[in-house]
Design a protein around this motif. Structure first.
Motif, PDB file in Angstrom:
ATOM      1  N   THR A  78       0.830  -1.208   0.000  1.00 38.05           N
ATOM      2  CA  THR A  78       0.000   0.000   0.000  1.00 38.05           C
ATOM      3  C   THR A  78       0.860   1.251   0.000  1.00 38.05           C
ATOM      4  O   THR A  78       0.600   2.206  -0.751  1.00 38.05           O
ATOM      5  CB  THR A  78      -0.924   0.003   1.237  1.00 38.05           C
ATOM      6  N   VAL A  79       1.898   1.267   0.850  1.00 40.48           N
ATOM      7  CA  VAL A  79       2.796   2.422   0.929  1.00 40.48           C
ATOM      8  C   VAL A  79       3.469   2.686  -0.420  1.00 40.48           C
ATOM      9  O   VAL A  79       3.493   3.818  -0.915  1.00 40.48           O
ATOM     10  CB  VAL A  79       3.876   2.197   2.020  1.00 40.48           C
ATOM     11  N   HIS A  80       3.987   1.613  -1.024  1.00 39.08           N
ATOM     12  CA  HIS A  80       4.693   1.772  -2.297  1.00 39.08           C
ATOM     13  C   HIS A  80       3.731   2.153  -3.426  1.00 39.08           C
ATOM     14  O   HIS A  80       4.063   3.002  -4.263  1.00 39.08           O
ATOM     15  CB  HIS A  80       5.415   0.475  -2.663  1.00 39.08           C
ATOM     16  N   GLY A  81       2.566   1.529  -3.446  1.00 44.22           N
ATOM     17  CA  GLY A  81       1.600   1.809  -4.506  1.00 44.22           C
ATOM     18  C   GLY A  81       1.161   3.266  -4.516  1.00 44.22           C
ATOM     19  O   GLY A  81       1.158   3.921  -5.570  1.00 44.22           O
ATOM     20  N   LEU A  82       0.809   3.792  -3.343  1.00 41.35           N
ATOM     21  CA  LEU A  82       0.374   5.183  -3.259  1.00 41.35           C
ATOM     22  C   LEU A  82       1.547   6.142  -3.434  1.00 41.35           C
ATOM     23  O   LEU A  82       1.454   7.130  -4.161  1.00 41.35           O
ATOM     24  CB  LEU A  82      -0.312   5.436  -1.914  1.00 41.35           C
ATOM     25  N   GLY A  83       2.663   5.845  -2.762  1.00 39.96           N
ATOM     26  CA  GLY A  83       3.822   6.725  -2.858  1.00 39.96           C
ATOM     27  C   GLY A  83       4.382   6.800  -4.262  1.00 39.96           C
ATOM     28  O   GLY A  83       4.673   7.887  -4.781  1.00 39.96           O
ATOM     29  N   GLY A  84       4.529   5.640  -4.904  1.00 37.35           N
ATOM     30  CA  GLY A  84       5.049   5.605  -6.265  1.00 37.35           C
ATOM     31  C   GLY A  84       4.118   6.291  -7.256  1.00 37.35           C
ATOM     32  O   GLY A  84       4.572   7.020  -8.146  1.00 37.35           O
ATOM     33  N   GLY A  85       2.825   6.063  -7.095  1.00 41.61           N
ATOM     34  CA  GLY A  85       1.848   6.680  -7.988  1.00 41.61           C
ATOM     35  C   GLY A  85       1.856   8.199  -7.879  1.00 41.61           C
ATOM     36  O   GLY A  85       1.816   8.914  -8.887  1.00 41.61           O
ATOM     37  N   MET A  86       1.928   8.716  -6.650  1.00 45.03           N
ATOM     38  CA  MET A  86       1.934  10.165  -6.449  1.00 45.03           C
ATOM     39  C   MET A  86       3.238  10.789  -6.955  1.00 45.03           C
ATOM     40  O   MET A  86       3.229  11.873  -7.547  1.00 45.03           O
ATOM     41  CB  MET A  86       1.705  10.508  -4.982  1.00 45.03           C
ATOM     42  N   PHE A  87       4.357  10.098  -6.734  1.00 38.96           N
ATOM     43  CA  PHE A  87       5.631  10.614  -7.250  1.00 38.96           C
ATOM     44  C   PHE A  87       5.605  10.681  -8.773  1.00 38.96           C
ATOM     45  O   PHE A  87       6.034  11.683  -9.374  1.00 38.96           O
ATOM     46  CB  PHE A  87       6.787   9.721  -6.784  1.00 38.96           C
ATOM     47  N   ALA A  88       5.104   9.631  -9.405  1.00 34.71           N
ATOM     48  CA  ALA A  88       5.018   9.608 -10.872  1.00 34.71           C
ATOM     49  C   ALA A  88       4.152  10.748 -11.393  1.00 34.71           C
ATOM     50  O   ALA A  88       4.499  11.422 -12.375  1.00 34.71           O
ATOM     51  CB  ALA A  88       4.465   8.256 -11.339  1.00 34.71           C
TER      52      ALA A  88
END
Length: 263
Positions: A78-88
């Motif tokens: 969950t952390v990576h999915g949301l964090g990565g998506g927002m960074f992208a």
């Protein structure tokens, strides 16, 4: 073209490092918390697995959080999915529009370089930084398994990272196309799109009528619980993601080349 690429990498290095270390660090911290919570995790797993729709939405009915793999999938996924998506989204949605908003385009487009080369250079920069983001966060997660003394499920782990990378590229390509249309940095729109995609995936896993249409959203094929449980990655979602990424990139190239840029 190389000059523009390296300039963009240099400008975005600080943002890239912050996002990589924060997201990767949070994931590592979550993994290390497992050891201190191990005595209570089994009780939590039993409770969460019986919460019906909530368990389905967050993958707790697929993998038990009492195991390191299940804990990684539900928490770190969950952390990576949301964090990565927002960074992208943040990275891509302003990379073209900032030239117009900051009036730096007046200098940039006076140089003997075509707009297409500018767009291509910035698009490659986004792609390279997303790959580097995935590598850094992946190494931090792998470090977590090593520190816990647990075996890293290498096959599923690599599939998870590759699917997350494709998801980030898909989100970035959509935001890149938005950046080609807009003369202002629409960071709020980019973050909002990421959250909408994430919520669509959660709701789609709860509402039976939407389950057949989950592939429309980028989070459908990057679900950590399903990947680490060994389930087959949905081919329709992967094909659609590739089409959207290529289509949005091409559209950004064509649209930005023909736009009348504000001075």
């Amino acid at each position: 073209m190389k000059t523009i690429f390296f300039r963009e990498v240099k400008i975005n290095t600080k943002q890239f490092l912050i996002w990589s270390l924060v997201v990767g660090g949070l994931g590592l911290a979550c993994l290390l918390m497992y050891q201190s919570m191990q005595g209570d995790v089994q009780k939590m797993a039993d409770m969460f697995s019986q919460m019906g729709a909530f368990s389905d939405a967050f993958g707790m009915s697929t993998l038990s959080i009492a195991t390191v793999k299940g804990f990684f999938a539900t928490e770190v996924g969950t952390v990576h999915g949301l964090g990565g998506g927002m960074f992208a989204a943040i990275l891509a949605i302003g990379i073209l529009s900032k030239e117009e908003e900051g009036h730096t385009g007046e200098f940039l487009y006076a140089l003997p370089v075509s707009r297409k080369r500018v767009v291509a250079s910035k698009g490659i920069c986004v792609l390279v930084l997303l790959v580097a983001f995935t590598l850094i966060t992946g190494l931090l997660y792998a470090l977590g398994f090593v520190l816990l003394g647990e075996e890293l499920p290498l096959g599923e782990f690599m599939t998870f990272l590759l699917c997350q990378l494709l998801m980030d590229v898909e989100i970035a390509s959509i935001c890149f196309a938005v950046s080609a249309f807009s003369g202002k940095n629409r960071m709020g729109l980019g973050i909002g799109l990421t959250l909408i995609f994430y919520l669509y995936d959660i709701i789609g896993r709860v509402v039976p009528a939407l389950k057949d249409y989950l592939f429309v959203g980028p989070y459908s094929y990057a679900n950590a619980s399903e990947i680490l449980a060994g389930k087959a990655t949905p081919g329709a979602g992967l094909i659609l993601a590739a089409v959207i990424a290529v289509g949005c990139g091409a559209w950004a190239l064509i649209r930005y080349d023909r736009r009348d840029l504000a001075s």
